[in-house]
Design a protein around this motif. Structure first.
Motif, short mmCIF file in Angstrom:
data_model
loop_
_atom_site.label_atom_id
_atom_site.label_comp_id
_atom_site.label_asym_id
_atom_site.label_seq_id
_atom_site.Cartn_x
_atom_site.Cartn_y
_atom_site.Cartn_z
N LEU A 43 0.62 -1.11 0.15
CA LEU A 43 -0.25 0.19 0.00
C LEU A 43 0.93 1.25 0.08
N MET A 44 1.62 1.33 0.81
CA MET A 44 3.00 2.40 0.60
C MET A 44 3.39 3.19 -0.69
N ALA A 45 3.73 2.11 -0.86
CA ALA A 45 4.26 2.02 -2.38
C ALA A 45 3.21 3.04 -3.26
N SER A 76 8.54 6.15 1.66
CA SER A 76 9.17 4.33 1.97
C SER A 76 8.89 3.69 3.25
N VAL A 77 9.29 2.68 3.50
CA VAL A 77 9.02 1.63 5.08
C VAL A 77 10.50 0.92 5.31
N LYS A 78 10.50 1.44 6.27
CA LYS A 78 11.80 0.68 6.88
C LYS A 78 11.11 -0.67 7.63
N SER A 79 11.44 -1.71 7.56
CA SER A 79 11.30 -3.25 8.20
C SER A 79 12.49 -3.60 9.02
N VAL A 80 12.51 -3.81 10.28
CA VAL A 80 13.70 -4.19 10.94
C VAL A 80 12.38 -5.26 11.41
N ILE A 120 12.52 8.94 10.58
CA ILE A 120 11.48 7.96 10.31
C ILE A 120 10.09 9.02 11.23
N HIS A 121 8.94 9.32 10.70
CA HIS A 121 8.01 9.46 10.96
C HIS A 121 6.47 8.61 11.52
N GLY A 122 6.96 7.75 11.75
CA GLY A 122 5.73 6.38 12.48
C GLY A 122 6.85 5.00 12.57
N ILE A 123 6.07 4.85 13.41
CA ILE A 123 6.77 3.27 14.33
C ILE A 123 4.94 2.75 14.28
N LEU A 124 5.41 1.63 13.90
CA LEU A 124 4.43 -0.54 14.02
C LEU A 124 5.42 -1.14 14.95
#
Ligand code: GUE
Length: 281
Positions: free
Chosen positions: A55-57, A62-66, A90-94
């Protein structure tokens, strides 16, 4: 009138709006970026993560996946979260939940930066939902449910809304959001007596229990709106908390799984991420 309340229609509308806002942010030099923090290989976490990245694409976010090891220590987890908290890009963390047993969720929820907490994990943001303060972040799944109800013009004022499930992620905050719309809200749970009878009173029945196919036609008043929040895997297949086959005839309108609430949940993460970007001074 569509009987099947599809998430995709709602999602498309949200994406369009977010894409425009994203462009505005970028013109101001802010490049929205989301970080997701996953521990282990939980199926429903991975399903959510896949949906998020896809979805973000679409809005060029961009999504940083840890991804951390299932048996990670509290200290190592905390350090990973702190790095994201302190990263200005980074603006948001899930943080995917629930977390494995060795990690103390009650400690971690106080650790996440409330201004980046787009999943409403922090007690500060959760408290804001309960005091009708719009300055924080609404949890994505409840927000997704509200988006669906609004998109399909489902009246809430004075209506009997019955929720099955009292979790902090869905049931409790969602009940407050419905109350803010002047619905008469009943929250049911595992100790509720005469569950079927209580549910049968509902004009809007919302299932958020996490038990695959639990709700069937016996729980539904003819013509009621049925919202299925469940994401379960039964025999490797994704299903909701509602037995769709059984419920479809009786319900007036109903959300499918997949293709219902889950898909909108993901787009609400985008809504919240943009809100977080706008908080940056
Ligand atoms: N902190 C936290 N917040 C969450 O909201 C959360 C979480 N942890 N852990 C995992 C569960 C699971 N979850 C999903 C949301 C959307 C889809 C989704 O988009 N599903 C699509 C189908 C995707 C597919 O087909 O694979 C749909 O329902 O149509 C799936 C799963 C959020 N969760």
């Amino acid at each position: 009138m569509t009987k099947r309340l599809l998430g995709s229609t709602v999602t498309n509308e949200i994406i369009l709006k977010c894409r425009k806002e994203c462009e505005e942010l970028k013109s101001k030099g802010i490049k929205p970026q989301l970080a997701v923090l996953r521990v282990g290989e939980n199926k429903s976490d991975i399903s959510y993560e896949t949906s998020i990245i896809k979805l973000m694409a679409k809005a060029d976010i961009s999504v940083k996946s840890v991804v951390l090891k299932e048996d990670i220590s509290q200290e190592d987890f905390d350090n990973n979260l702190k790095v994201l908290n302190d990263n200005d890009k980074i603006h948001g963390i899930l943080v995917f939940r629930p977390l494995p047993k060795q990690l103390d969720e009650d400690k971690i929820k106080y650790l996440i930066n409330p201004n980046k907490d787009i999943d409403c994990f922090s007690p500060i943001n959760l408290a804001k939902v309960f005091i009708s303060d719009n300055s924080g972040f609404y949890p994505c799944t409840p927000l997704g449910v509200m988006e669906i109800l609004d998109h399909y013009d489902i009246e809430l004022e004075g209506k009997e809304v019955v929720l099955i499930g009292r979790s902090l992620v869905v049931g409790k905050p969602l009940s407050m959001m419905l109350l803010d719309r002047n619905a008469t809200v009943t929250i049911c749970h595992s100790k509720t007596k005469n569950l079927k009878e209580v549910c049968k009173k509902a004009d809007v029945l919302i299932a958020a229990v996490g038990r695959g196919n639990m709700v069937n036609k016996d729980y539904i008043k003819p013509g009621a709106v049925v919202i299925d929040v469940g994401i379960n895997f039964v025999d490797g297949k994704m299903c909701g908390d509602v037995d769709f086959e059984s419920a479809y005839e009786t319900a007036g309108r109903i959300t499918p799984v997949p293709g219902g609430v889950g898909s909108v949940t993901t787009s609400c993460l985008m809504v919240n991420l943009i809100k977080a970007c706008k908080m940056v001074k």
